[in-house]
Design an enzyme around this catalytic site. Sequence first.
Site, PDB file in Angstrom:
ATOM      1  N   ARG A  15       0.842  -1.204   0.000  1.00 15.99           N
ATOM      2  CA  ARG A  15       0.000   0.000   0.000  1.00 15.99           C
ATOM      3  C   ARG A  15       0.878   1.255   0.000  1.00 15.99           C
ATOM      4  NH1 ARG A  15      -0.427   4.641   2.662  1.00 15.99           N
ATOM      5  NH2 ARG A  15      -0.047   3.579   4.632  1.00 15.99           N
ATOM      6  N   ASP A  16       1.576   1.489   1.078  1.00 15.15           N
ATOM      7  CA  ASP A  16       2.351   2.726   1.218  1.00 15.15           C
ATOM      8  C   ASP A  16       3.475   2.782   0.188  1.00 15.15           C
ATOM      9  OD1 ASP A  16       3.388   5.067   2.171  1.00 15.15           O
ATOM     10  OD2 ASP A  16       3.839   4.342   4.168  1.00 15.15           O
ATOM     11  N   HIS A 207       4.822   4.060  12.737  1.00 19.32           N
ATOM     12  CA  HIS A 207       5.020   4.023  11.283  1.00 19.32           C
ATOM     13  C   HIS A 207       6.105   5.054  11.000  1.00 19.32           C
ATOM     14  CE1 HIS A 207       3.403   3.757   7.058  1.00 19.32           C
ATOM     15  NE2 HIS A 207       3.941   4.958   6.993  1.00 19.32           N
ATOM     16  N   HIS A 209       9.039   6.722   8.795  1.00 24.46           N
ATOM     17  CA  HIS A 209       9.715   6.891   7.502  1.00 24.46           C
ATOM     18  C   HIS A 209      11.208   7.112   7.747  1.00 24.46           C
ATOM     19  CE1 HIS A 209       5.954   8.000   4.916  1.00 24.46           C
ATOM     20  NE2 HIS A 209       5.877   6.799   5.469  1.00 24.46           N
ATOM     21  N   CYS A 240       6.947  10.200   0.743  1.00 23.67           N
ATOM     22  CA  CYS A 240       6.047  11.281   1.102  1.00 23.67           C
ATOM     23  C   CYS A 240       6.234  12.358   0.050  1.00 23.67           C
ATOM     24  CB  CYS A 240       6.454  11.762   2.498  1.00 23.67           C
ATOM     25  SG  CYS A 240       5.941  13.407   2.881  1.00 23.67           S
ATOM     26  N   ASN A 249       9.799   4.046   3.712  1.00 29.99           N
ATOM     27  CA  ASN A 249       9.643   3.466   5.053  1.00 29.99           C
ATOM     28  C   ASN A 249      10.913   2.734   5.459  1.00 29.99           C
ATOM     29  OD1 ASN A 249       6.638   3.432   6.066  1.00 29.99           O
ATOM     30  ND2 ASN A 249       6.587   3.254   3.841  1.00 29.99           N
TER      31      ASN A 249
HETATM   32 ZN    ZN Z   1       4.065   5.874   5.159  1.00 28.85          ZN
END
Ligand code: ZN
Length: 312
Positions: A15-16, A207, A209, A240, A249
């Site tokens: 997803r991310d 979470h 980064h 991001c 991440n």
């Molecule tokens: Zn993220």
Amino acid sequence: MNLPKKVTIVEVGPRDGFQNEKQFIPTEKKIEIVNALARAGLKNIEVSSVVHPKAVPQLVDAEEVMSKIDRLPGVSYRLLAPNMKGVQRALALRPDEINLMMSVTESHNRSNANRSIEESLKEFETMVPMILEKGIAVSGGMACGFGCPFEGKVAVAQIERVADRYVAMGIKGVGLADTVGFASPKQVYDTVAHLLDQYPDVQWLLHLHNHRDLALANILAAMQAGITQFDAAIGGLGGCPYAPKAAGNVATEDLVNMLAEMGIETGVDLDALLEVGEMVRRVIPHPPGSALLKAGKPWVLAKAPDCQTKIG
Ligand code: ZN
């Protein structure tokens, strides 16, 4: 050192990670990677995000991916749903968990979700009972918990404002994100030690980064404060929009390796995970943000040469 025996890793690469790739990753490759991650021992996988295809074109195939993956027993397959429309679509896909997401700063929530914090919270208050009614777990994410690209420093009261409402809604798992990679280990330690003290019944997850190469240091600090759940992304995928050149991440394989070297159990097979990392490397057009995919596993020894081979 005060360290846990066991850590839960939530894999968010599909997803991310994929949502940040410019080039569309074929649906069948996404399905293969999710299946391989589950077989490598990851028990929690965020499969996709159910959002408007214009907002995240890379995840336009969320329905197809979710309905075609193997659903291994004992694995929680989670979907991100940022609003009511997303939740309605997500419920039809029978995920094990739906993860809601908003920001703890007003300007980031407006730029990301086009709503005020209060508007997001009100919407979540109607979404959460719909999810729980179906017997699906629900977790709540908070972006910008350790700093905001528009507002800078974030007071712990901003986290508590959202956490109080999440708790009142019946959300037990709360994810706190360092969305722009501003956090440092002491900040993480102080923040989460305070939150664990204030909210002893919440299952906190971080979470982090790795934009400034501090994610593993931040995880170490968080573990010392008592956190045992972390998001991570295979190949260090993700990112991001406010730090376009930065890393993504923390890489799942780098985290699994660090924890294994420290004797902390994750249930993940590092060799199998590195094979998934190679699959990811083949579908992305740039080098992965992963130390282990570059350096390999530690303690793989070379044969010592019989004599000195290089002079000078
Ligand atoms: Zn993220």
